[in-house]
Design an enzyme around this catalytic site. Structure first.
Site, mmCIF file in Angstrom:
data_model
loop_
_atom_site.group_PDB
_atom_site.id
_atom_site.type_symbol
_atom_site.label_atom_id
_atom_site.label_comp_id
_atom_site.label_asym_id
_atom_site.label_seq_id
_atom_site.Cartn_x
_atom_site.Cartn_y
_atom_site.Cartn_z
ATOM 1 N N LYS A 20 42.521 -87.691 -82.367
ATOM 2 C CA LYS A 20 41.783 -87.922 -81.109
ATOM 3 C C LYS A 20 41.164 -89.315 -81.108
ATOM 4 O O LYS A 20 41.276 -90.067 -80.138
ATOM 5 C CB LYS A 20 40.676 -86.864 -80.955
ATOM 6 C CG LYS A 20 39.637 -87.217 -79.897
ATOM 7 C CD LYS A 20 38.524 -86.182 -79.792
ATOM 8 C CE LYS A 20 37.383 -86.340 -80.753
ATOM 9 N NZ LYS A 20 36.349 -87.331 -80.384
ATOM 10 N N ASN A 21 40.488 -89.654 -82.204
ATOM 11 C CA ASN A 21 39.719 -90.911 -82.205
ATOM 12 C C ASN A 21 40.605 -92.146 -82.362
ATOM 13 O O ASN A 21 40.145 -93.265 -82.125
ATOM 14 C CB ASN A 21 38.622 -90.870 -83.270
ATOM 15 C CG ASN A 21 37.496 -89.931 -82.864
ATOM 16 O OD1 ASN A 21 37.442 -89.489 -81.713
ATOM 17 N ND2 ASN A 21 36.607 -89.634 -83.792
ATOM 18 N N CYS A 115 23.015 -88.789 -76.847
ATOM 19 C CA CYS A 115 23.766 -87.541 -76.928
ATOM 20 C C CYS A 115 23.240 -86.724 -78.092
ATOM 21 O O CYS A 115 22.315 -87.141 -78.781
ATOM 22 C CB CYS A 115 25.260 -87.802 -77.059
ATOM 23 S SG CYS A 115 25.719 -88.448 -78.648
ATOM 24 N N ARG A 120 22.813 -93.694 -80.183
ATOM 25 C CA ARG A 120 24.111 -94.333 -79.977
ATOM 26 C C ARG A 120 24.082 -95.525 -79.010
ATOM 27 O O ARG A 120 24.677 -95.483 -77.927
ATOM 28 C CB ARG A 120 25.152 -93.294 -79.550
ATOM 29 C CG ARG A 120 25.231 -92.146 -80.542
ATOM 30 C CD ARG A 120 26.362 -91.215 -80.265
ATOM 31 N NE ARG A 120 27.668 -91.806 -80.557
ATOM 32 C CZ ARG A 120 28.804 -91.205 -80.293
ATOM 33 N NH1 ARG A 120 28.804 -90.019 -79.722
ATOM 34 N NH2 ARG A 120 29.943 -91.775 -80.592
ATOM 35 N N ASP A 307 31.819 -87.446 -89.413
ATOM 36 C CA ASP A 307 32.455 -86.413 -88.595
ATOM 37 C C ASP A 307 32.838 -85.166 -89.397
ATOM 38 O O ASP A 307 33.317 -84.181 -88.829
ATOM 39 C CB ASP A 307 33.700 -86.971 -87.882
ATOM 40 C CG ASP A 307 33.317 -87.939 -86.772
ATOM 41 O OD1 ASP A 307 32.139 -87.996 -86.392
ATOM 42 O OD2 ASP A 307 34.217 -88.660 -86.287
ATOM 43 N N VAL A 329 25.093 -92.627 -91.168
ATOM 44 C CA VAL A 329 25.718 -93.225 -89.986
ATOM 45 C C VAL A 329 24.956 -92.837 -88.723
ATOM 46 O O VAL A 329 24.573 -93.702 -87.922
ATOM 47 C CB VAL A 329 27.214 -92.825 -89.881
ATOM 48 C CG1 VAL A 329 27.845 -93.436 -88.637
ATOM 49 C CG2 VAL A 329 27.966 -93.268 -91.125
ATOM 50 N N ARG A 399 36.886 -80.160 -77.181
ATOM 51 C CA ARG A 399 36.974 -81.621 -77.019
ATOM 52 C C ARG A 399 37.777 -82.250 -78.145
ATOM 53 O O ARG A 399 38.373 -83.310 -77.952
ATOM 54 C CB ARG A 399 35.573 -82.245 -77.035
ATOM 55 C CG ARG A 399 34.687 -81.758 -75.927
ATOM 56 C CD ARG A 399 33.373 -82.466 -75.985
ATOM 57 N NE ARG A 399 33.597 -83.899 -75.840
ATOM 58 C CZ ARG A 399 32.655 -84.787 -75.591
ATOM 59 N NH1 ARG A 399 31.416 -84.389 -75.456
ATOM 60 N NH2 ARG A 399 32.932 -86.051 -75.481
HETATM 61 C C1 EPZ Z 1 33.113 -93.307 -83.463
HETATM 62 O O1 EPZ Z 1 31.998 -93.380 -82.574
HETATM 63 C C2 EPZ Z 1 33.718 -91.926 -83.308
HETATM 64 N N1 EPZ Z 1 34.143 -91.733 -81.935
HETATM 65 C C3 EPZ Z 1 32.691 -90.866 -83.711
HETATM 66 O O2 EPZ Z 1 33.342 -89.604 -83.665
HETATM 67 C C4 EPZ Z 1 32.245 -91.136 -85.141
HETATM 68 O O3 EPZ Z 1 31.228 -90.224 -85.493
HETATM 69 C C5 EPZ Z 1 31.735 -92.570 -85.279
HETATM 70 O O4 EPZ Z 1 32.730 -93.512 -84.811
HETATM 71 C C6 EPZ Z 1 31.390 -92.958 -86.707
HETATM 72 O O5 EPZ Z 1 32.510 -92.787 -87.527
HETATM 73 C C7 EPZ Z 1 35.340 -92.167 -81.545
HETATM 74 O O6 EPZ Z 1 36.090 -92.774 -82.288
HETATM 75 C C8 EPZ Z 1 35.752 -91.833 -80.159
HETATM 76 P P1 EPZ Z 1 29.865 -96.277 -84.212
HETATM 77 P P2 EPZ Z 1 31.299 -94.788 -82.289
HETATM 78 O O7 EPZ Z 1 29.716 -97.324 -83.155
HETATM 79 O O8 EPZ Z 1 32.305 -95.870 -82.398
HETATM 80 C C9 EPZ Z 1 25.344 -97.703 -84.569
HETATM 81 C C10 EPZ Z 1 33.550 -87.325 -83.091
HETATM 82 O O9 EPZ Z 1 32.909 -86.301 -83.431
HETATM 83 N N2 EPZ Z 1 25.651 -98.632 -83.477
HETATM 84 O O10 EPZ Z 1 30.790 -96.577 -85.348
HETATM 85 O O11 EPZ Z 1 30.561 -94.649 -81.019
HETATM 86 C C11 EPZ Z 1 25.396 -96.255 -84.133
HETATM 87 O O12 EPZ Z 1 24.206 -95.840 -83.507
HETATM 88 C C12 EPZ Z 1 32.849 -88.612 -82.739
HETATM 89 O O13 EPZ Z 1 34.793 -87.340 -83.012
HETATM 90 C C13 EPZ Z 1 24.732 -99.590 -83.126
HETATM 91 O O14 EPZ Z 1 23.637 -99.701 -83.703
HETATM 92 O O15 EPZ Z 1 30.303 -94.887 -83.516
HETATM 93 C C14 EPZ Z 1 25.664 -95.557 -85.442
HETATM 94 O O16 EPZ Z 1 24.461 -95.427 -86.167
HETATM 95 C C15 EPZ Z 1 31.374 -88.463 -82.625
HETATM 96 N N3 EPZ Z 1 25.040 -100.437 -82.085
HETATM 97 C C16 EPZ Z 1 26.574 -96.554 -86.167
HETATM 98 O O17 EPZ Z 1 26.350 -97.811 -85.537
HETATM 99 C C17 EPZ Z 1 26.238 -100.369 -81.443
HETATM 100 O O18 EPZ Z 1 26.462 -101.175 -80.527
HETATM 101 C C18 EPZ Z 1 28.055 -96.213 -86.112
HETATM 102 O O19 EPZ Z 1 28.432 -95.910 -84.771
HETATM 103 C C19 EPZ Z 1 27.172 -99.398 -81.823
HETATM 104 C C20 EPZ Z 1 26.849 -98.540 -82.846
#
Ligand code: EPZ
Length: 420
Positions: A20-21, A115, A120, A307, A329, A399
């Site tokens: 999915k991701n 969320c 996020r 995840d 994370v 989802r």
């Molecule tokens: C991706 O989300 C995945 N989603 C998530 O999977 C997964 O949990 C996550 O990566 C971490 O591996 C998809 O790929 C669609 P991040 P993403 O930006 O990219 C912080 C699932 O269950 N951050 O890597 O949105 C953030 O708050 C989902 O399938 C900032 O500070 O996650 C977090 O602490 C849920 N500023 C960390 O970085 C930003 O601009 C990592 O988040 C962006 C993120």
């Protein structure tokens, strides 16, 4: 709602779906192709349908062909807007920002809200695009990004307080493919899903090197073309099936599973006493002895994935001793803790840490799903618990897991879906 009768012991074979991701950003990348791209192994999930709807509203034509490929025709993009109505149901919608900006010189995407798994923010996405020369401002809850004269390559640092960002890297990477000159993304996310996106972009004519490493180098090109591409297997779904085998003291053969993407998960499974034996296209996962306690810390790839944290916690809840789970994370991603405690687990949250005191058995209870992975954890706990567990709000699980009950039941699970 699911009714799950337990305890059961799972055995048999299961085929892991496409990721999915990986699929979501690759679908967004089709925007850059300006024609009909066809993707193989895109799972049939509600998040994929939402992404399809998002792309349709931009002007794309989406179709599932008879052979299962998902085809996206992006010849026309006449409305470069990611609407709030869709973004609020799926945060990953943010990954159209980079490709829309690069293709159209302008993009409006609703700012995602918080969320169930935490705040996020998307500040790193925005900063990265600004570094490429985009003007970005916020209006009526929408991120408005403009680059009427195109984007310009630059050296960009993408790390944040919790490490790299997966979709932030995807956004900047996609935008940089069409920027003038060379972009270096330092502290890029190394997740296999980002590498898969980069491989797909290269197949579309992009020039990306350093794939899979924290330094991505992108030589901008003037245009990309449509692509035929097969997405990688879903390592999180695979990990969920592995925990299903482990928590039920069962034995599962997983097909279409890339163990190299899952080293941290396999390391922790072996630590708790689970065997994982490689095969040509996957592996056999089994548990014969007790569940040993283990400490788990989630981290960006190649660390243990956030995840799979909830699912692993369900397993450790039945461990012979105390385990510690640290979430590095998404430090608030613990909505499953209280629900697992309703099933007689003994979990205590202290900030971003949960202390898991193993119990001898879980006891069925009515529980509520809060997000995708938390709901998977509750289903796993239900397989092992004594009695009938009901898991409410299973739309969360739909989802990210394709017909989970239809795939677990042939393996020995007793799950029925009920409409409420
Ligand atoms: C991706 O989300 C995945 N989603 C998530 O999977 C997964 O949990 C996550 O990566 C971490 O591996 C998809 O790929 C669609 P991040 P993403 O930006 O990219 C912080 C699932 O269950 N951050 O890597 O949105 C953030 O708050 C989902 O399938 C900032 O500070 O996650 C977090 O602490 C849920 N500023 C960390 O970085 C930003 O601009 C990592 O988040 C962006 C993120």
């Amino acid at each position: 709602m699911f009714r799950i009768e337990g305890p059961v012991r799972l055995s048999g074979s299961v085929r892991v779906s496409g990721s999915k991701n990986a699929s979501l950003p690759i679908m967004a990348a089709a925007i850059l192709g300006g024609g009909k791209s066809c993707l193989k192994a895109v799972p049939r999930l509600s998040d994929i349908s939402v992404c399809g709807e998002l792309l349709t509203r931009l002007g794309c034509k989406i179709a599932r062909e008879a052979d299962g490929r998902l085809c996206i025709d992006s010849t026309v993009i006449d409305n470069p807007v990611g609407e709030y109505e869709i973004v609020r149901t799926m945060r990953a919608s943010i990954c159209i920002l980079g490709p829309l900006l690069a293709r159209c010189g302008r993009a409006e995407v609703s700012m995602p809200g918080g969320c169930a798994i935490g705040d996020r923010p998307v500040n790193l996405h925005i900063r990265g695009l600004q570094e490429l020369g985009a003007q970005v401002h916020l209006k009526n809850g929408y991120i408005i990004a403009e680059a009427p004269n195109g984007l310009k390559g630059k050296d960009i640092f993408m790390g944040g307080p919790f490490g790299s960002t997966v979709l932030g890297t995807a956004n900047v990477l996609m935008a940089a493919t069409l920027a003038k000159g060379r972009t270096v993304i330092e502290s890029a996310a190394c997740e296999p899903e980002v590498a898969d996106l980069a491989d797909c972009l290269n197949k579309m004519g992009a020039k990306i090197t350093g794939i899979g490493s924290p330094r991505l180098i992108i030589e901008g090109v003037s245009q990309l073309h449509p692509v035929e591409f097969e997405v990688i297997p879903d390592r999180i779904e695979a990990g969920t099936f592995m925990v299903a085998a482990a928590i039920t003291a069962g034995e599962l053969r997983l097909q279409n599973c890339r163990l190299n993407d899952m080293m941290a998960v396999i390391d922790r499974l072996r630590e708790v006493g689970v065997t994982v034996d490689a095969e040509a296209d996957g592996c056999v996962v089994a548990r014969r002895g007790p569940i040993r306690p283990a400490d788990v810390t989630t981290q960006p790839y190649p660390g243990f994935p956030t995840d799979l944290q909830a699912q692993f916690m369900a397993l450790l809840a039945l461990g012979e001793g105390n385990s510690v789970v640290i979430e590095k994370v998404f430090p608030d991603r613990f909505m499953h803790v209280a629900e697992l405690n309703r099933m007689a687990a003994n979990l205590r949250k202290e900030g971003p840490t949960v202390i898991v005191a193993g119990v001898q058995k879980l006891i069925a209870a009515p529980v509520m799903a809060s997000d995708l992975r938390a709901s998977a954890a509750l289903v796993l706990a239900g397989l092992a618990a004594e009695g009938t567990t009901t898991v409410d709000r299973v739309y969360h699980i739909d989802r990210g897991y394709e017909k989970i009950e239809e795939r677990l039941n042939p393996l020995g699970a007793k799950i029925t879906r009920q409409n409420v």
